[in-house]
Motif scaffolding. Structure first.
Motif, PDB file in Angstrom:
ATOM      1  N   LEU A  56     -43.710  62.719  -2.812  1.00 30.39           N
ATOM      2  CA  LEU A  56     -44.291  63.709  -3.728  1.00 30.39           C
ATOM      3  C   LEU A  56     -45.736  64.066  -3.376  1.00 30.39           C
ATOM      4  CD1 LEU A  56     -42.771  62.216  -7.000  1.00 30.39           C
ATOM      5  CD2 LEU A  56     -41.948  64.199  -5.704  1.00 30.39           C
ATOM      6  N   GLY A  57     -45.958  64.309  -2.095  1.00 27.02           N
ATOM      7  CA  GLY A  57     -47.270  64.747  -1.639  1.00 27.02           C
ATOM      8  C   GLY A  57     -48.281  63.631  -1.443  1.00 27.02           C
ATOM      9  N   ARG A  58     -47.855  62.394  -1.594  1.00 22.34           N
ATOM     10  CA  ARG A  58     -48.739  61.252  -1.406  1.00 22.34           C
ATOM     11  C   ARG A  58     -48.101  60.305  -0.398  1.00 22.34           C
ATOM     12  NH1 ARG A  58     -50.936  60.078  -7.442  1.00 22.34           N
ATOM     13  NH2 ARG A  58     -52.714  59.285  -6.317  1.00 22.34           N
ATOM     14  N   THR A  59     -48.886  59.365   0.083  1.00 21.05           N
ATOM     15  CA  THR A  59     -48.363  58.374   1.018  1.00 21.05           C
ATOM     16  C   THR A  59     -48.680  56.990   0.478  1.00 21.05           C
ATOM     17  OG1 THR A  59     -48.710  59.879   2.873  1.00 21.05           O
ATOM     18  CG2 THR A  59     -48.396  57.563   3.407  1.00 21.05           C
ATOM     19  N   TYR A  60     -47.651  56.197   0.328  1.00 20.16           N
ATOM     20  CA  TYR A  60     -47.790  54.850  -0.208  1.00 20.16           C
ATOM     21  C   TYR A  60     -47.410  53.824   0.852  1.00 20.16           C
ATOM     22  CZ  TYR A  60     -47.818  57.136  -4.767  1.00 20.16           C
ATOM     23  OH  TYR A  60     -48.135  57.945  -5.838  1.00 20.16           O
ATOM     24  N   ILE A  61     -48.096  52.712   0.806  1.00 24.92           N
ATOM     25  CA  ILE A  61     -47.679  51.511   1.528  1.00 24.92           C
ATOM     26  C   ILE A  61     -47.224  50.538   0.455  1.00 24.92           C
ATOM     27  CG2 ILE A  61     -48.398  49.545   2.937  1.00 24.92           C
ATOM     28  CD1 ILE A  61     -48.349  52.049   4.584  1.00 24.92           C
ATOM     29  N   ASP A  62     -45.987  50.079   0.567  1.00 27.28           N
ATOM     30  CA  ASP A  62     -45.424  49.126  -0.384  1.00 27.28           C
ATOM     31  C   ASP A  62     -45.200  47.796   0.316  1.00 27.28           C
ATOM     32  OD1 ASP A  62     -45.241  51.375  -1.996  1.00 27.28           O
ATOM     33  OD2 ASP A  62     -43.048  51.373  -2.093  1.00 27.28           O
ATOM     34  N   PHE A  63     -45.489  46.730  -0.401  1.00 26.68           N
ATOM     35  CA  PHE A  63     -45.135  45.387   0.019  1.00 26.68           C
ATOM     36  C   PHE A  63     -44.064  44.910  -0.947  1.00 26.68           C
ATOM     37  CE2 PHE A  63     -49.397  46.001   1.586  1.00 26.68           C
ATOM     38  CZ  PHE A  63     -49.356  45.467   2.860  1.00 26.68           C
ATOM     39  N   LEU A  64     -42.869  44.714  -0.439  1.00 25.43           N
ATOM     40  CA  LEU A  64     -41.726  44.321  -1.258  1.00 25.43           C
ATOM     41  C   LEU A  64     -41.406  42.853  -0.997  1.00 25.43           C
ATOM     42  CD1 LEU A  64     -39.452  47.405  -0.482  1.00 25.43           C
ATOM     43  CD2 LEU A  64     -40.996  47.111  -2.444  1.00 25.43           C
ATOM     44  N   GLY A  65     -41.428  42.056  -2.049  1.00 26.65           N
ATOM     45  CA  GLY A  65     -41.015  40.658  -1.945  1.00 26.65           C
ATOM     46  C   GLY A  65     -39.578  40.535  -2.405  1.00 26.65           C
ATOM     47  N   LEU A  66     -38.736  39.914  -1.599  1.00 23.43           N
ATOM     48  CA  LEU A  66     -37.327  39.736  -1.932  1.00 23.43           C
ATOM     49  C   LEU A  66     -36.973  38.259  -1.915  1.00 23.43           C
ATOM     50  CD1 LEU A  66     -37.558  42.480   0.020  1.00 23.43           C
ATOM     51  CD2 LEU A  66     -35.136  42.540  -0.450  1.00 23.43           C
TER      52      LEU A  66
END
Length: 122
Positions: free
Chosen positions: A94-104
């Motif tokens: 949606l016009g932005r850039t995210y870096i996600d850290f996903l813990g599983l």
């Protein structure tokens, strides 16, 4: 654990992350709910959201697929150690850039996201 099992777990974690990308892109809260543990929290600096609150926001916002956004999500790294995994992903959304850290964690015969930390990068 043997190397073959390590590879199988790596692939299962990758599959969960691909479903995460699909859920984000389509704004599919049911799909996202299925890959998150019910007690998962989403965290960013000065921001905490429970899973139900975040899923509600996903349902209310514009869907990237409806905006014609490209499916340009990327897995940047995956570490799997036993029944734990940490995944770093890039999510242009949606016009932005995210870096996600996903813990599983692997519990009850499945890999699920138990924690999400994210940052909006410029």
């Amino acid at each position: 654990m043997c190397k073959q099992q390590d590879q199988a777990d790596f692939q299962r974690v990758t599959d969960v992350v691909q479903r995460y990308f699909t859920g984000l892109h389509h704004g599919d809260s049911q799909l996202l709910s299925s890959i998150f543990h019910p007690d998962a929290y989403l965290k960013a600096p000065q921001l905490r959201r429970g899973l139900a609150e975040w899923l509600s926001l996903v349902e209310q916002r514009a869907k990237p697929i409806d905006n014609g956004d490209s499916f340009d999500y990327q897995i940047l790294s995956i570490d799997v150690i036993g029944q734990q995994a940490m995944v770093k992903v890039l999510c242009p959304l949606l016009g932005r850039t995210y870096i996600d850290f996903l813990g599983l964690l692997y519990e009850d015969q499945q890999w699920r996201i138990v924690n999400k930390m994210y940052a909006d990068i410029e």
